[in-house]
Design a protein around this motif. Structure first.
Motif, short mmCIF file in Angstrom:
data_model
loop_
_atom_site.label_atom_id
_atom_site.label_comp_id
_atom_site.label_asym_id
_atom_site.label_seq_id
_atom_site.Cartn_x
_atom_site.Cartn_y
_atom_site.Cartn_z
N TYR A 262 1.02 -1.59 -0.40
CA TYR A 262 0.25 0.06 0.05
C TYR A 262 1.09 0.73 -0.26
CZ TYR A 262 -3.28 3.27 1.18
OH TYR A 262 -4.17 4.73 1.77
N GLN A 263 1.82 1.78 1.37
CA GLN A 263 2.72 2.57 0.71
C GLN A 263 3.76 2.78 -0.67
OE1 GLN A 263 1.55 3.90 3.92
NE2 GLN A 263 4.17 4.27 3.65
N ASN A 264 4.22 1.61 -1.43
CA ASN A 264 4.22 1.73 -2.71
C ASN A 264 2.93 1.96 -3.39
OD1 ASN A 264 6.54 0.67 -2.37
ND2 ASN A 264 6.24 -1.14 -2.05
N ASN A 265 2.24 1.61 -3.48
CA ASN A 265 1.01 1.85 -4.47
C ASN A 265 0.16 1.83 -3.93
OD1 ASN A 265 2.51 1.26 -7.16
ND2 ASN A 265 2.98 -1.05 -6.30
N LYS A 266 -0.51 2.36 -3.49
CA LYS A 266 -1.90 2.91 -2.58
C LYS A 266 -3.24 2.58 -3.57
CE LYS A 266 0.10 6.16 0.75
NZ LYS A 266 -0.19 7.62 0.82
N GLU A 267 -3.70 3.39 -4.62
CA GLU A 267 -4.90 3.16 -5.18
C GLU A 267 -4.88 1.66 -6.22
OE1 GLU A 267 -7.98 4.74 -6.27
OE2 GLU A 267 -6.85 5.74 -5.37
N ILE A 268 -3.73 1.73 -6.37
CA ILE A 268 -3.94 -0.05 -7.06
C ILE A 268 -4.45 -0.91 -5.92
CG2 ILE A 268 -2.71 -2.28 -7.61
CD1 ILE A 268 -1.67 -0.25 -9.50
N THR A 269 -3.66 -1.36 -5.22
CA THR A 269 -3.89 -1.94 -3.33
C THR A 269 -4.98 -1.78 -2.95
OG1 THR A 269 -1.48 -1.78 -2.93
CG2 THR A 269 -2.56 -2.80 -1.24
N LYS A 270 -5.95 -0.73 -2.85
CA LYS A 270 -6.68 0.13 -2.27
C LYS A 270 -7.54 -1.15 -2.98
CE LYS A 270 -10.15 3.69 -1.29
NZ LYS A 270 -10.57 5.09 -1.87
N GLN A 271 -7.65 -1.07 -5.10
CA GLN A 271 -8.72 -1.38 -5.40
C GLN A 271 -8.28 -2.53 -5.23
OE1 GLN A 271 -8.07 -0.25 -8.93
NE2 GLN A 271 -8.69 2.12 -8.65
N ARG A 272 -7.81 -3.31 -4.97
CA ARG A 272 -6.86 -5.05 -4.58
C ARG A 272 -7.91 -5.43 -3.37
NH1 ARG A 272 -1.75 -7.88 -3.60
NH2 ARG A 272 -2.37 -9.67 -3.22
N LEU A 273 -7.70 -4.98 -2.32
CA LEU A 273 -8.60 -4.73 -1.25
C LEU A 273 -10.20 -4.96 -1.55
CD1 LEU A 273 -5.94 -2.96 1.05
CD2 LEU A 273 -6.39 -5.97 1.02
N VAL A 274 -10.47 -4.16 -2.22
CA VAL A 274 -12.10 -3.85 -2.26
C VAL A 274 -12.35 -5.02 -3.27
CG1 VAL A 274 -14.01 -2.85 -3.64
CG2 VAL A 274 -11.96 -1.82 -2.29
N VAL A 281 -16.86 -12.28 0.24
CA VAL A 281 -17.88 -11.71 0.86
C VAL A 281 -19.27 -12.51 0.32
CG1 VAL A 281 -19.68 -10.27 1.75
CG2 VAL A 281 -17.64 -10.05 2.56
N LEU A 282 -18.79 -12.32 -0.64
CA LEU A 282 -19.99 -12.54 -1.85
C LEU A 282 -19.51 -13.92 -3.44
CD1 LEU A 282 -21.45 -9.43 -2.69
CD2 LEU A 282 -22.10 -11.19 -1.01
N PRO A 283 -18.69 -15.26 -2.25
CA PRO A 283 -17.62 -15.57 -3.64
C PRO A 283 -19.05 -16.36 -4.87
CG PRO A 283 -18.67 -17.22 -1.19
CD PRO A 283 -19.13 -15.34 -1.89
N ASN A 284 -20.29 -16.25 -4.85
CA ASN A 284 -21.11 -16.90 -5.62
C ASN A 284 -21.68 -15.73 -7.24
OD1 ASN A 284 -20.31 -19.89 -5.39
ND2 ASN A 284 -21.60 -19.89 -3.81
N ALA A 285 -21.44 -14.37 -6.64
CA ALA A 285 -22.46 -13.53 -6.85
C ALA A 285 -21.45 -13.05 -8.58
CB ALA A 285 -22.19 -12.42 -6.51
N ASN A 286 -21.88 -11.99 -9.57
CA ASN A 286 -21.35 -11.68 -10.97
C ASN A 286 -20.67 -10.18 -10.03
OD1 ASN A 286 -21.18 -14.36 -12.20
ND2 ASN A 286 -23.73 -13.75 -13.22
N LEU A 287 -20.06 -9.97 -10.45
CA LEU A 287 -19.28 -8.23 -10.23
C LEU A 287 -19.94 -7.93 -11.90
CD1 LEU A 287 -16.43 -9.42 -8.03
CD2 LEU A 287 -18.81 -8.66 -7.21
#
Length: 331
Positions: A262-274, A281-287
């Motif tokens: 996160y310290q190196n790539n804050k935005e990418i890490t943030k989106q990855r965590l989301v 949380v929703l393993p069978n849902a279509n995103l």
């Protein structure tokens, strides 16, 4: 025959008799089961316990008394004949307990002669004195005991107390006897009906003891099982504690790595965590990813590709991939 010659013959005869007597009374043997004591003009010497042929001064200067080394039995309250017939002596065995009840008590005393000198000279009849001391001891102990103890569970204590008291009396009398054991043969009531009632009491006492022992055994068994269950629970709890600690350490290490990314790539890490959180949380849902205008953004259908990989055979997957490549090249 002259008087002088007659006196000479008598004198020679006397001397011959004395010499023969001296020869035959100067030697004696001691068996392995015996002990001897030499008496010189009424005074006793030290006991002789070694077996074999021995020499002494002729009688009447010295004489020998031999005593047995064996263990003797004094039967108090009864006698037994050679053919096994038992005769009881109620006069000796009838005693009064501490709570004023009458009981019949007989016993056996094992004893042996350990000091021949005291045995021969300190008492006129040591065995009779031993019998009287036995009677005094058992009567004293029974007189201080309750009838329930004398007839049931207190017999062992009565036997032990009688043994101790008799030994102390014999030691005080100093008659050369050592008491080895006192064995209580029987303690019973003189009346058959009362004796039957006390037998029933004894049986009930034994039944009670059996039940108590069984209950104690059951208690110990259940206690052991409870201790085992407790140890198992503690062991499981310790294992669970250790697992949680290790899991927490792993979570901390993972968080440290994520934080470094996160310290190196804050935005990418943030989106990855989301994305990872939504997938968890929703393993069978279509995103679907929406843009700022409310429309759906195009994205590479990774979920569809993953599903097709799991359901489609490898050969078919390869053909579809080549077809897609050709279609792509035609476009």
């Amino acid at each position: 025959m002259s008087t002088k010659r007659l006196l000479t013959i008598i004198a020679m005869s006397v001397i011959g008799i004395i010499l023969i007597s001296a020869v035959f009374t100067s030697w004696y043997t001691v068996d392995e089961s015996e002990q001897a004591i030499v008496i010189t003009f009424g005074e006793a010497s030290e006991p002789i316990v070694d077996s074999g042929l021995k020499f002494k001064m002729p009688w009447p200067i010295q004489s020998v008394e031999k005593l047995s080394k064996e263990t003797f039995s004094l039967k108090f309250g009864y006698s037994q004949s050679a053919d096994g017939e038992i005769e009881s002596f109620d006069k000796d065995t009838k005693m009064i307990t501490g709570d004023d009840n009458i009981v019949l008590t007989d016993l056996v005393v094992q004893w042996k002669i350990t000091d021949p000198k005291s045995y021969l000279f300190n008492a006129e009849n040591p065995q009779e004195l031993l019998h009287d001391a036995t009677s005094a001891s058992i009567r004293s102990v029974i007189g201080n005991s309750k009838i329930d103890d004398a007839l049931t569970s207190g017999k062992a204590q009565i036997e032990s107390d009688t043994n101790d008291l008799l030994r102390s009396l014999i030691e005080k009398y100093d008659i050369g006897i050592t008491v080895l054991t006192v064995k209580l043969q029987d303690v019973e009531l003189p009346n058959a009906e009362v004796r039957s009632a006390f037998t029933a009491v004894t049986d009930a006492e034994e039944t009670k003891n059996t039940k108590v022992n069984q209950a104690e055994k059951y208690k110990n068994q259940k206690l052991s099982e409870a201790i085992g269950e407790k140890d198992a629970i503690i062991s499981n709890a310790n294992g669970y504690k250790t697992a949680r600690i290790e899991q927490a350490k792993g979570d901390v290490a993972l968080f440290d790595k994520l934080y470094a990314e996160y310290q190196n790539n804050k935005e990418i890490t943030k989106q990855r965590l989301v994305m990872e959180t939504l997938d968890a949380v929703l393993p069978n849902a279509n995103l679907y990813i929406m843009n700022d205008d409310g429309g759906t953004m195009k994205y590479l259908p990774l979920q569809s590709l993953e599903a097709s990989k799991q359901t489609t055979p490898p050969a078919t997957t390869t053909t579809e991939t080549e077809a897609e490549k050709e279609e792509g090249s035609g476009k």
